[in-house]
Design an enzyme around this catalytic site. Sequence first.
Site, mmCIF file in Angstrom:
data_model
loop_
_atom_site.group_PDB
_atom_site.id
_atom_site.type_symbol
_atom_site.label_atom_id
_atom_site.label_comp_id
_atom_site.label_asym_id
_atom_site.label_seq_id
_atom_site.Cartn_x
_atom_site.Cartn_y
_atom_site.Cartn_z
ATOM 1 C CE LYS A 22 -1.709 1.755 3.877
ATOM 2 N NZ LYS A 22 -1.825 3.208 4.116
ATOM 3 C CG ASN A 23 2.656 2.602 3.596
ATOM 4 O OD1 ASN A 23 1.516 3.072 3.561
ATOM 5 N ND2 ASN A 23 3.208 2.166 4.719
ATOM 6 C CB CYS A 118 -4.130 6.701 11.153
ATOM 7 S SG CYS A 118 -4.773 5.277 10.265
ATOM 8 N NE ARG A 123 1.616 9.858 10.533
ATOM 9 C CZ ARG A 123 0.967 8.899 9.842
ATOM 10 N NH1 ARG A 123 -0.270 8.617 10.134
ATOM 11 N NH2 ARG A 123 1.575 8.247 8.886
ATOM 12 C CB VAL A 125 3.638 18.334 5.815
ATOM 13 C CG1 VAL A 125 2.599 17.228 5.869
ATOM 14 C CG2 VAL A 125 2.982 19.699 5.940
ATOM 15 C CG ASP A 309 3.012 1.333 9.581
ATOM 16 O OD1 ASP A 309 2.596 2.116 10.447
ATOM 17 O OD2 ASP A 309 3.127 1.645 8.378
ATOM 18 N NE ARG A 401 -6.785 5.030 5.539
ATOM 19 C CZ ARG A 401 -5.768 5.356 6.331
ATOM 20 N NH1 ARG A 401 -5.842 5.165 7.629
ATOM 21 N NH2 ARG A 401 -4.666 5.860 5.825
#
Length: 423
Positions: A22-23, A118, A123, A125, A309, A401
Amino acid sequence: MDSIRVVGGAELNGRIPIAGAKNACLTLMPATILTDEPLTLTNAPRLSDIRTMTALLQSLGAEAASLQGGQVLALSSHDLSNLHADYDIVRKMRASILVLGPMLARHGQAVVSLPGGCAIGARPVDLHLKALEAMGAELELREGYIHARAPMGGLRGAVIDFPFVSVGATENALMAATLARGTTVLNNAAREPEIVDLARCLRRMGAQIEGEGTHTITVQGVDRLGGATHPVVVDRIELGTYMLAPAITGGSVECLGGRLELIGAFAERLDAAGIAVEETPDGLKVTRRNGRVNAVDVVTEPFPGFPTDLQAQMMALLCTAEGTSVLEERIFENRFMHAPELMRMGARIEVHGGTATVTGVDQLKGAPVMATDLRASVSLILAALAAQGETVVSRVYHLDRGYERVEEKLRACGATIERVQGD
């Protein structure tokens, strides 16, 4: 809202195919903005986040088609008509910020909403923005949007020193640098397999990149990039998650497509816990050795360390271990929200800041629990597989997701699991 119902207690035996990452896919998809030629991604995962990124690219004027049941993505940005990434889409997923660098590099301007995703800490930027500013970008934050412009003549190469490792900032800077004038050096760059996969795809498109997989990546900007066909790397987080299934239930499961180099630090912790991991011609075979698993300590770190993760899933395993384990979360704040839900199932967990102390119990018990984020949702399913009785996991839209066909994959190995449709 859908929920997942699990009746625990069965050993798992069989084979589980591991999807594309996914990432990695969410990073590769915005690379289409860098070229007016087609980009085709194979081995794509079939997930709601991929659909969100597809919708975002389409909102910008890109063409995006899902082929072969969703496992092939055909992308083209030959006629990008909109350079405004709207809040209504971007808020759903943090990876949306990755359209910023490519739009700025190829089109010289972009307006991108600050992202969502999430709820696992701030987090910010900042590192994305500072990297682009180092390449000459003019940035302004107004009313929740990043307004960005490249200087006359486009972005220029620069030496960018990240103060700490950031996967997303490395990805954004790497894509932007491919079309910048001159040489860009990314110091303290992230080393994750998803970064390596992105660099390989960009190189197929004509980029000049060296050093991916190390802390220093060097990019020589080119005038234009072309199209390419690229297979998405195997999802190391899905791989680790399914490796934990036989670890927590007993039995033996072969994870098809798994590679040890993607998951080395995690596999080392499994070995210390008493879980055998064997390489096979088709992937990795995981078997729990006799008796309960051993308590082990875990510290999350950037790749090649233990992945953040997989922290929630590992906690589920250690809830049933013999002895006391300490898990230290060094990547994201506020990432132990699954602990209270595991405690509803009988787990003994104490959380103090970024550290969780887990004392193993003989048996978890089924209970109604609620998913708080993507990885927490699958940790509760893992715990439910080992628990006595029935567990119902609600709010599983988080799960969709990042994991495709979870019930089908686990059921094929002997689990009693089903999705219950909500209203």
